[in-house]
Design a protein around this motif. Structure first.
Motif, PDB file in Angstrom:
ATOM      1  N   ALA A 173      13.689  -3.827   0.176  1.00  0.00           N
ATOM      2  CA  ALA A 173      12.769  -4.644   0.962  1.00  0.00           C
ATOM      3  C   ALA A 173      11.332  -4.484   0.454  1.00  0.00           C
ATOM      4  O   ALA A 173      10.582  -5.464   0.341  1.00  0.00           O
ATOM      5  CB  ALA A 173      12.855  -4.263   2.434  1.00  0.00           C
ATOM      6  N   ALA A 174      10.950  -3.259   0.126  1.00  0.00           N
ATOM      7  CA  ALA A 174       9.597  -3.018  -0.383  1.00  0.00           C
ATOM      8  C   ALA A 174       9.390  -3.703  -1.731  1.00  0.00           C
ATOM      9  O   ALA A 174       8.342  -4.320  -1.973  1.00  0.00           O
ATOM     10  CB  ALA A 174       9.351  -1.514  -0.505  1.00  0.00           C
ATOM     11  N   LEU A 175      10.379  -3.613  -2.603  1.00  0.00           N
ATOM     12  CA  LEU A 175      10.263  -4.269  -3.906  1.00  0.00           C
ATOM     13  C   LEU A 175      10.226  -5.784  -3.764  1.00  0.00           C
ATOM     14  O   LEU A 175       9.485  -6.460  -4.472  1.00  0.00           O
ATOM     15  CB  LEU A 175      11.420  -3.851  -4.813  1.00  0.00           C
ATOM     16  N   ALA A 176      11.015  -6.321  -2.834  1.00  0.00           N
ATOM     17  CA  ALA A 176      10.993  -7.764  -2.606  1.00  0.00           C
ATOM     18  C   ALA A 176       9.615  -8.208  -2.118  1.00  0.00           C
ATOM     19  O   ALA A 176       9.098  -9.247  -2.547  1.00  0.00           O
ATOM     20  CB  ALA A 176      12.060  -8.147  -1.595  1.00  0.00           C
ATOM     21  N   LEU A 177       9.001  -7.420  -1.254  1.00  0.00           N
ATOM     22  CA  LEU A 177       7.660  -7.747  -0.766  1.00  0.00           C
ATOM     23  C   LEU A 177       6.640  -7.708  -1.901  1.00  0.00           C
ATOM     24  O   LEU A 177       5.800  -8.597  -2.034  1.00  0.00           O
ATOM     25  CB  LEU A 177       7.262  -6.774   0.346  1.00  0.00           C
ATOM     26  N   VAL A 178       6.724  -6.690  -2.749  1.00  0.00           N
ATOM     27  CA  VAL A 178       5.790  -6.574  -3.871  1.00  0.00           C
ATOM     28  C   VAL A 178       5.961  -7.743  -4.833  1.00  0.00           C
ATOM     29  O   VAL A 178       4.985  -8.347  -5.278  1.00  0.00           O
ATOM     30  CB  VAL A 178       5.993  -5.222  -4.599  1.00  0.00           C
ATOM     31  N   THR A 231       7.165 -10.696  -4.175  1.00  0.00           N
ATOM     32  CA  THR A 231       6.722 -11.919  -3.515  1.00  0.00           C
ATOM     33  C   THR A 231       5.200 -12.031  -3.557  1.00  0.00           C
ATOM     34  O   THR A 231       4.658 -13.098  -3.869  1.00  0.00           O
ATOM     35  CB  THR A 231       7.207 -11.948  -2.056  1.00  0.00           C
ATOM     36  N   MET A 232       4.515 -10.946  -3.264  1.00  0.00           N
ATOM     37  CA  MET A 232       3.054 -10.968  -3.301  1.00  0.00           C
ATOM     38  C   MET A 232       2.547 -11.204  -4.716  1.00  0.00           C
ATOM     39  O   MET A 232       1.525 -11.871  -4.920  1.00  0.00           O
ATOM     40  CB  MET A 232       2.477  -9.662  -2.742  1.00  0.00           C
ATOM     41  N   THR A 233       3.239 -10.655  -5.709  1.00  0.00           N
ATOM     42  CA  THR A 233       2.841 -10.867  -7.098  1.00  0.00           C
ATOM     43  C   THR A 233       3.035 -12.326  -7.493  1.00  0.00           C
ATOM     44  O   THR A 233       2.196 -12.910  -8.185  1.00  0.00           O
ATOM     45  CB  THR A 233       3.658  -9.955  -8.030  1.00  0.00           C
ATOM     46  N   ALA A 234       4.128 -12.930  -7.064  1.00  0.00           N
ATOM     47  CA  ALA A 234       4.405 -14.322  -7.406  1.00  0.00           C
ATOM     48  C   ALA A 234       3.417 -15.276  -6.732  1.00  0.00           C
ATOM     49  O   ALA A 234       2.988 -16.256  -7.328  1.00  0.00           O
ATOM     50  CB  ALA A 234       5.835 -14.671  -7.014  1.00  0.00           C
ATOM     51  N   VAL A 235       3.056 -14.971  -5.490  1.00  0.00           N
ATOM     52  CA  VAL A 235       2.132 -15.841  -4.755  1.00  0.00           C
ATOM     53  C   VAL A 235       0.729 -15.728  -5.329  1.00  0.00           C
ATOM     54  O   VAL A 235       0.011 -16.716  -5.443  1.00  0.00           O
ATOM     55  CB  VAL A 235       2.148 -15.474  -3.250  1.00  0.00           C
ATOM     56  N   GLY A 236       0.330 -14.543  -5.717  1.00  0.00           N
ATOM     57  CA  GLY A 236      -1.003 -14.337  -6.272  1.00  0.00           C
ATOM     58  C   GLY A 236      -1.981 -13.869  -5.215  1.00  0.00           C
ATOM     59  O   GLY A 236      -1.709 -13.886  -4.021  1.00  0.00           O
ATOM     60  N   ALA A 237      -3.141 -13.471  -5.669  1.00  0.00           N
ATOM     61  CA  ALA A 237      -4.176 -12.975  -4.771  1.00  0.00           C
ATOM     62  C   ALA A 237      -4.802 -14.134  -4.007  1.00  0.00           C
ATOM     63  O   ALA A 237      -4.967 -15.221  -4.559  1.00  0.00           O
ATOM     64  CB  ALA A 237      -5.249 -12.228  -5.561  1.00  0.00           C
ATOM     65  N   PRO A 238      -5.144 -13.924  -2.755  1.00  0.00           N
ATOM     66  CA  PRO A 238      -5.785 -15.004  -1.999  1.00  0.00           C
ATOM     67  C   PRO A 238      -7.194 -15.269  -2.520  1.00  0.00           C
ATOM     68  O   PRO A 238      -7.882 -14.365  -2.998  1.00  0.00           O
ATOM     69  CB  PRO A 238      -5.825 -14.461  -0.568  1.00  0.00           C
TER      70      PRO A 238
END
Length: 44
Positions: free
Chosen positions: A13-18, A20-27
């Motif tokens: 779950a932690a890796l999936a979150l990381v 996902t955040m990497t794919a979305v990019g920084a706000p």
């Protein structure tokens, strides 16, 4: 054995979150030009 399974699920779950955040990019946001104070000013 249950503890190992729980740890594996938590890690996944932690890796999936990381990822996902990497794919979305920084706000997009605004940064302040002045640096923050890190010391307390001395009073005379």
């Amino acid at each position: 054995m249950r503890a190992l399974t729980a740890a594996a699920i938590g890690l996944a779950a932690a890796l999936a979150l990381v990822f996902t955040m990497t794919a979305v990019g920084a706000p997009e946001g605004r940064t302040f030009p002045e640096p923050l104070r890190t010391t307390v000013p001395e009073h005379p």
